[in-house]
Structure formats: structure tokens, C-alpha cells
Design a protein around this motif. Structure first.
Motif, mmCIF file in Angstrom:
data_model
loop_
_atom_site.group_PDB
_atom_site.id
_atom_site.type_symbol
_atom_site.label_atom_id
_atom_site.label_comp_id
_atom_site.label_asym_id
_atom_site.label_seq_id
_atom_site.Cartn_x
_atom_site.Cartn_y
_atom_site.Cartn_z
ATOM 1 N N SER A 6 3.876 -32.690 -41.604
ATOM 2 C CA SER A 6 5.079 -32.004 -42.409
ATOM 3 C C SER A 6 5.220 -30.755 -41.936
ATOM 4 C CB SER A 6 4.229 -32.215 -43.784
ATOM 5 O OG SER A 6 4.684 -31.108 -44.607
ATOM 6 N N ILE A 7 6.594 -30.491 -41.853
ATOM 7 C CA ILE A 7 6.876 -29.305 -40.944
ATOM 8 C C ILE A 7 7.533 -28.591 -42.154
ATOM 9 C CG2 ILE A 7 8.445 -27.954 -39.501
ATOM 10 C CD1 ILE A 7 7.990 -30.531 -37.405
ATOM 11 N N GLY A 8 7.000 -27.364 -42.343
ATOM 12 C CA GLY A 8 7.680 -26.369 -43.503
ATOM 13 C C GLY A 8 6.506 -25.490 -43.777
ATOM 14 N N ASP A 9 6.963 -24.403 -44.695
ATOM 15 C CA ASP A 9 6.357 -23.187 -45.181
ATOM 16 C C ASP A 9 5.067 -24.031 -46.045
ATOM 17 O OD1 ASP A 9 7.409 -23.455 -47.513
ATOM 18 O OD2 ASP A 9 8.499 -21.663 -47.006
ATOM 19 N N GLU A 10 4.155 -23.098 -46.819
ATOM 20 C CA GLU A 10 3.107 -23.632 -47.492
ATOM 21 C C GLU A 10 3.844 -24.170 -48.839
ATOM 22 O OE1 GLU A 10 -0.202 -21.015 -48.265
ATOM 23 O OE2 GLU A 10 -0.425 -20.507 -46.216
ATOM 24 N N GLU A 11 4.705 -23.611 -49.292
ATOM 25 C CA GLU A 11 5.252 -23.942 -50.691
ATOM 26 C C GLU A 11 6.075 -25.278 -50.425
ATOM 27 O OE1 GLU A 11 6.418 -24.479 -54.439
ATOM 28 O OE2 GLU A 11 4.724 -23.035 -53.603
#
Length: 346
Positions: free
Chosen positions: A192-197
Motif C-alpha cells: 500500500s503506497i501512501g501516507d499513514e492516513e
């Protein structure tokens, strides 16, 4: 082609268009499933597929780069095999950045070839055979999750956490190449690529249907001395989600006077480039683009453009290392990631 808005409505309320097109999507899913039952070529080296189950950019190429570096640090000579989307070559052909351009081999293979050995081949199994003959100790299959011509040692599904799997329907009713359950049944891990939120939202919405370990990564700019603070910028990008690139520039402090969103892999015609350069000059702005788009520029025009590369950093490599170890690339599971390649090591 820009995806229709209803593709990214919530799965619980995908809209009337998605419902109307769902029978065609179901037929497409059955055709894909039938095609995937065909036996594929079994290589003599591990073949790691980096793929997705949705259309558009999810971060596969940065994932391939990260794996090239990871395997290289472990002493594994991994070669990349790509279809060469956007290029004219049918292959198999070993990409040489000094001799080839994006029109021949595609922008992503040309970019990757500056970092490692890359083969383009429309018939992917022939590319894998060429990589074996070329001395590859492992093959990274860039895309190919739905390609039955090669038996994979392991498959890593990449997802953009911000958009996840959209409305959960198969094209044309939604953005999926195949149903989530079918695609993930052949996966060994999900990245999963993305920031923590964004990752938290993805896991909350889809975690219950993901039967494999989930790793989280984040794309971060590779600045190498580049300072865009308060600089007036005209940015252009022909990637899966150009807005992510524009947001990165704003986050670096650039004054984004114009953001030109192009289609993914869109040819950069001379007329378009002349207009962009003329507009940038009139606005007193610097042209900036992505590493992938820069690969499609002529050397002469590239001098007018700043390139902002990004690299994938993983929060924890252990789920991916375990997959690589099970595929026969031993010695990675439990190894300590370099600080520059780990979100937790910054």
C-alpha cells in the motif's frame, strides 16, 4: 484517457453507471480468469511479479526500483522485464539508454535502464528467457499480474492507498482488471503506497478482504541538492495521478503557477513542448516534470526542464523480504534495511 468519476465512488454506492455496466465487467472478469488458467513458462531463476489489479498508476515502477536496489544490496543481479508500453520495439531487446529512446522502448524501461538491466518484450516469456541468457539471477516482472505466459515465483500487488480499488467493479464498470478476491488470491503480499492516513483508510475499507501480508510504502522526492523553495514553477506530468506530483512540489515550497496534467504516457509533441516553454518564459517560471516524463524529452529540450525523481521508502521491509526469501532469494528475511530506504529509519 482520464478515468470516469464514478469509478472512484464508494463500493457501497457505485452509482447507476457502474451498475449498468457491471454485466460487461463480469464478462471481462470471466475472460481474464479463463485466460489465466493457461500454463506459463517456468524460468530457472526466481521471477518476482510487481503488478496491480487496477488500471492506471499505482506505484509499480518505484516499487521495481526499490526491489532492484534491495536485491542489488544483497548481491543479487536482478534484471527487469517490461512490455515496453508506448514503445515501438517488440523485442526481446536489452535497453541501452545511450542508443534507445522512449519512442522505441517506452518511457519507464528507459528510465529503469539507468539503474539496472532492462529487457523489453511484447511476449513477456521471451523477455524472461533473454534475461536468463543474459545472466540474470532473478527477474523483476514489471506488470504482468494478468499475464499467464510466465510462472511467477512470487507476486506483489501494488495499490495506491488514496484511491484503493475504487468502486470495486471490473472495467468498464470500475477501475479493476479483475475482481479484488481473484487478483489477491494469486498474490504473496500487498504493498500500500501512501501516507499513514491514506494507509489507515485503505486498511479500514479493504483490510478484511486482503488475505496476504500488507506492507506500507511512501513516495518521497529525491532532491539531490534541488531547492524549489519559493521558486515559480510550471509543472507538467503525464503519469497515473499527476495531482500527486503537483502536491509534492507544493510540499517542497514551490510556487506552482501552473500545473499541466497530461494523460499517462502521453507523447510529448514538439508543439506541446514549445507551448509549455513559451508559457513558462512568459510567467517567469521554471519548467519541472517527473523522471518518467523526462525520459520522453529530447536531450536538447531536457536542458530547459528540471526533473524531480521520487523513490519508494518502506515502513518495514520484513513482509516483502519474507516473500523474496520464499521465492528462493534467501538472506533477505530479517536483514536490516538501510536508513535511506525505510520510513522508520529516517
Amino acid at each position: 484517457m482520464r478515468p470516469p468519476g464514478f469509478w472512484h465512488l464508494p463500493p457501497q454506492s457505485p452509482g447507476w453507471r457502474a451498475r449498468l455496466l457491471s454485466p460487461i465487467g463480469s464478462l471481462s472478469a470471466r475472460i481474464t480468469a479463463r485466460r489465466l488458467r493457461r500454463p506459463g513458462y517456468r524460468a530457472n531463476v526466481p521471477v518476482i511479479c510487481v503488478g496491480n489489479i487496477s488500471l492506471g498508476g499505482t506505484g509499480k515502477t518505484p516499487t521495481v526500483i526499490a526491489l532492484l536496489e534491495r536485491l542489488g544490496d544483497a548481491g543479487v543481479d536482478a534484471h527487469v522485464v517490461s512490455r515496453g508500453y508506448g514503445g515501438s520495439e517488440t523485442g526481446p531487446l536489452r535497453v541501452d539508454p545511450a542508443r534507445h529512446n522512449a519512442e522505441r522502448v517506452g518511457d519507464e524501461p528507459l528510465m529503469l535502464a539507468s539503474l539496472g538491466t532492462v529487457w523489453v518484450a511484447r511476449e513477456r516469456h521471451l523477455g524472461v528467457r533473454s534475461a536468463e541468457r543474459g545472466g540474470a539471477q532473478a527477474v523483476l516482472l514489471d506488470d504482468g499480474m494478468q499475464n499467464p505466459s510466465i510462472e511467477k515465483s512470487a507476486s506483489i500487488v501494488v495499490v495506491d492507498a488514496d484511491v484503493a480499488f475504487g468502486n470495486g467493479r471490473v472495467v468498464p464498470a470500475g477501475p479493476l482488471r479483475e475482481p479484488v478476491s481473484a487478483g489477491l488470491s494469486r498474490a504473496d503480499a500487498l504493498l500500500s503506497i501512501g501516507d499513514e492516513e491514506a494507509h489507515r483508510r485503505f486498511v479500514g475499507a479493504w483490510g478484511d478482504v486482503v488475505p496476504v501480508p500488507i506492507a506500507r510504502g511512501e513516495l518521497r522526492p529525491l532532491l539531490t541538492g534541488l531547492d524549489l523553495t519559493d521558486q515559480r514553477v510550471l509543472a507538467f506530468a503525464g503519469i497515473g495521478r499527476p495531482q500527486k506530483f503537483f502536491s509534492t512540489l507544493r510540499g517542497l515550497g514551490a510556487e506552482l503557477v501552473r500545473a499541466e496534467a497530461l494523460d499517462d504516457h502521453q507523447p510529448l509533441r514538439e508543439s506541446l513542448l514549445k507551448r509549455l516553454l513559451s508559457d513558462a518564459t512568459a510567467l517567469g517560471a521554471q519548467l519541472v516534470t517527473t523522471e518518467k516524463d523526462a525520459a520522453r524529452l529530447s536531450p536538447a529540450f531536457r536542458r530547459n526542464v528540471l526533473t524531480l525523481p521520487v523513490r519508494l521508502e518502506l515502513e518495514d521491509w520484513s513482509p516483502i523480504d519474507a516473500v523474496l526469501a520464499r521465492a528462493g532469494l534467501n538472506g533477505l528475511a530479517g536483514s536490516r534495511p538501510k536508513a535511506t530506504g525505510s520510513l522508520s529509519g529516517r
